[in-house]
Design a protein around this motif. Structure first.
Motif, PDB file in Angstrom:
ATOM      1  N   TYR A   1      43.756  -7.569  19.064  1.00 60.51           N
ATOM      2  CA  TYR A   1      44.340  -6.936  17.888  1.00 60.51           C
ATOM      3  C   TYR A   1      45.324  -7.891  17.217  1.00 60.51           C
ATOM      4  O   TYR A   1      45.362  -8.022  16.011  1.00 60.51           O
ATOM      5  N   ALA A   2      46.092  -8.604  18.048  1.00 57.62           N
ATOM      6  CA  ALA A   2      47.165  -9.442  17.512  1.00 57.62           C
ATOM      7  C   ALA A   2      46.635 -10.705  16.844  1.00 57.62           C
ATOM      8  O   ALA A   2      47.300 -11.267  15.977  1.00 57.62           O
ATOM      9  N   THR A   3      45.457 -11.182  17.264  1.00 60.84           N
ATOM     10  CA  THR A   3      44.985 -12.478  16.780  1.00 60.84           C
ATOM     11  C   THR A   3      43.730 -12.386  15.925  1.00 60.84           C
ATOM     12  O   THR A   3      43.237 -13.390  15.444  1.00 60.84           O
ATOM     13  N   SER A   4      43.214 -11.200  15.727  1.00 58.41           N
ATOM     14  CA  SER A   4      41.918 -11.096  15.050  1.00 58.41           C
ATOM     15  C   SER A   4      42.060 -11.126  13.526  1.00 58.41           C
ATOM     16  O   SER A   4      41.075 -11.202  12.829  1.00 58.41           O
ATOM     17  N   SER A   5      43.274 -11.035  12.969  1.00 61.54           N
ATOM     18  CA  SER A   5      43.389 -11.037  11.509  1.00 61.54           C
ATOM     19  C   SER A   5      44.213 -12.247  11.034  1.00 61.54           C
ATOM     20  O   SER A   5      44.864 -12.914  11.836  1.00 61.54           O
ATOM     21  N   TYR A   6      44.133 -12.500   9.727  1.00 63.44           N
ATOM     22  CA  TYR A   6      44.847 -13.619   9.116  1.00 63.44           C
ATOM     23  C   TYR A   6      45.658 -13.073   7.955  1.00 63.44           C
ATOM     24  O   TYR A   6      45.325 -12.016   7.407  1.00 63.44           O
ATOM     25  N   TYR A   7      46.707 -13.770   7.625  1.00 60.90           N
ATOM     26  CA  TYR A   7      47.435 -13.339   6.424  1.00 60.90           C
ATOM     27  C   TYR A   7      47.958 -14.558   5.658  1.00 60.90           C
ATOM     28  O   TYR A   7      48.182 -15.623   6.214  1.00 60.90           O
ATOM     29  N   VAL A   8      48.109 -14.324   4.347  1.00 57.19           N
ATOM     30  CA  VAL A   8      48.555 -15.373   3.444  1.00 57.19           C
ATOM     31  C   VAL A   8      49.991 -15.035   3.048  1.00 57.19           C
ATOM     32  O   VAL A   8      50.302 -13.882   2.765  1.00 57.19           O
ATOM     33  N   THR A   9      50.836 -16.049   3.063  1.00 61.61           N
ATOM     34  CA  THR A   9      52.222 -15.829   2.646  1.00 61.61           C
ATOM     35  C   THR A   9      52.782 -17.139   2.111  1.00 61.61           C
ATOM     36  O   THR A   9      52.057 -18.148   2.024  1.00 61.61           O
ATOM     37  N   THR A  10      54.036 -17.145   1.742  1.00 60.82           N
ATOM     38  CA  THR A  10      54.660 -18.386   1.264  1.00 60.82           C
ATOM     39  C   THR A  10      55.708 -18.832   2.245  1.00 60.82           C
ATOM     40  O   THR A  10      56.310 -18.014   2.941  1.00 60.82           O
TER      41      THR A  10
END
Ligand code: MN
Length: 433
Positions: free
Chosen positions: A328-337
């Motif tokens: 659950y903790a590593t299966s997604s990605y996110y975009v930020t600055t």
């Protein structure tokens, strides 16, 4: 520390009027005695042997001590036969097993005088431990007759060694290493003359409780005729100390075992149907540990397996939960600055427990090359289901910005310059000069 459980039974049989056999079960010492002699003498001989061994049981700590106890029993019977003319010539066989510390763990030392036998049952197979001290058996060992001939030999009941006949006796001893699940059977010839080894093995293999097994063996002997007194002791090795204990503890091993004792007294002539005293509870030491108590009460090893199984189950659930959490903790990605750069992290914004997000990519697109509204959005985080999706999102930010800020297409750029060529000026005068 080894743990034994024993069951026992003794029965007059269907032909004799009195039972001259006697049995003894203590936590560490197990005995079958088959008495012989006129009138009540056989009974006296076997019960004298049992009484002497019961009294010595606590003191036996070595094989020598074991044989000494049996020699003392022999002397007691022999003396009694000399003192009382009605007891002259009485004697008894003895087959006994004693839990003793051996050089590599606990062992069950089997001892015999006469034709009462000990068998060891292991992994479905029965093996006779003792050698009969009988004329027929000695002729078999000497190669004079075969085992089959011995079974019907006229002198098969003549025994060559017994307690009480002479002032001295030489017992045979057989130290046997014990394993968990082993069964040792002690029995008088009233069993073995009626029930063959295969049937004994079947009963030992199928009747789990040692007391039930002892009762079943006696009833089989009676079913086959019950021509003689029948006595059996079935000893189960519940826990075997195979030599992992500290040396100093090992001599104490025989004090801590437990048995389910049943018949330890002879049955009188009137007791033709088997009735035995209730098992006497073992004395409880004041400082008994939890484990020792479990063992004294004969708590089965199966319980321990259940505990181990449960622990494995708990570990399995914890590992499963950890694996799910990690997924659950590593299966997604996110975009930020981050510091005026657009970055892609693997994980969940803020992390999940101890799973912190990992920086995957710093985009080449500068922060000022995306729309201000998007910049505001990216001050938070934009979660995407995969790395590709996150990269596409960043690429779209750049494309979007370029689309908005690119110079507007103008019609003037396509202005066509009217070209006029003067024929005069382009006149090439040929032949000039
Ligand atoms: Mn007998």
């Amino acid at each position: 520390m080894s743990v034994l459980r024993a069951g026992s039974a003794t029965d007059t049989g269907r032909v004799r009027s009195i039972n001259q056999d006697a049995v003894l079960t203590t936590p560490t010492l197990f005995v079958v005695a088959d008495g012989m002699g006129g009138h009540a003498a056989g009974e006296v001989a076997s019960s004298t042997a049992i009484d002497a061994l019961r009294a010595a049981a606590e003191r036996i700590g070595t094989i020598e001590g074991f044989t000494t106890a049996v020699r003392s029993a022999n002397e007691a019977i022999f003396r009694a036969s000399l003192q009382d003319p009605t007891l002259a010539g009485m004697g008894t066989t003895v087959v006994a097993a004693c839990l003793l510390a051996g050089p590599t763990g606990d062992q069950l030392v089997v001892l015999n005088v006469g034709d009462s036998r000990a068998y060891r049952f292991r992994e479905g197979a029965v093996r006779q431990v003792t050698d009969d001290h009988s004329l027929a058996a000695e002729m078999v060992r000497g190669g004079e007759i075969t085992l089959e001939e011995a079974a019907t030999h006229p002198q098969r009941h003549v025994i060559t060694r017994a307690l009480g006949i002479e002032g001295e006796v030489t017992p045979d001893t057989f130290p046997i290493a014990i394993r968990e699940g082993d069964r040792v059977l002690l029995c008088s010839d009233g069993l073995t003359n009626e029930v063959d080894d295969e049937e004994i093995a079947r009963v030992l293999a199928t009747v789990a409780d040692p007391q039930d097994a002892a009762d079943e063996l006696v009833s089989r002997a009676n079913a086959h005729g019950g021509a003689d007194n029948i006595s059996v002791v079935v000893i189960d090795v519940v826990i075997a100390d195979e030599g992992v204990e500290v040396e100093g503890e090992r001599t104490e091993a025989h004090r801590i075992v437990a048995t389910t004792t049943a018949a330890s007294e002879r049955l009188g002539p009137s007791a033709s149907n088997v009735s035995r005293p209730a098992p006497a509870p073992a004395p409880v030491p004041a400082d008994e540990s939890w484990l020792a108590r479990r063992r004294r009460l004969g708590v089965r090893r199966a319980l321990t397996f259940r505990v181990v199984f449960f622990m494995l189950l708990v570990v399995g659930v914890l590992v499963g939960a950890w694996a799910f959490l990690r997924w659950y903790a590593t299966s997604s990605y996110y975009v930020t600055t981050q510091h005026d750069a657009i970055v892609i992290y693997q994980g969940r914004p803020g992390g999940v427990l101890w799973f912190q997000p990992q920086l995957v990519t710093v985009s080449s697109t500068p922060i000022d090359q995306i729309l201000p509204s998007r910049r505001a959005t990216l001050k938070g985080s934009v979660v995407e289901p995969s790395l590709d999706a996150a990269k596409r999102y960043v690429a779209n930010l750049a494309a979007e910005y370029q689309a908005v800020n690119a110079p507007q297409p103008s019609s003037s750029t396509t202005t066509s310059v009217p070209l006029t060529f003067s024929s005069t000026t382009t006149t090439i005068t040929a032949g000039a000069g």
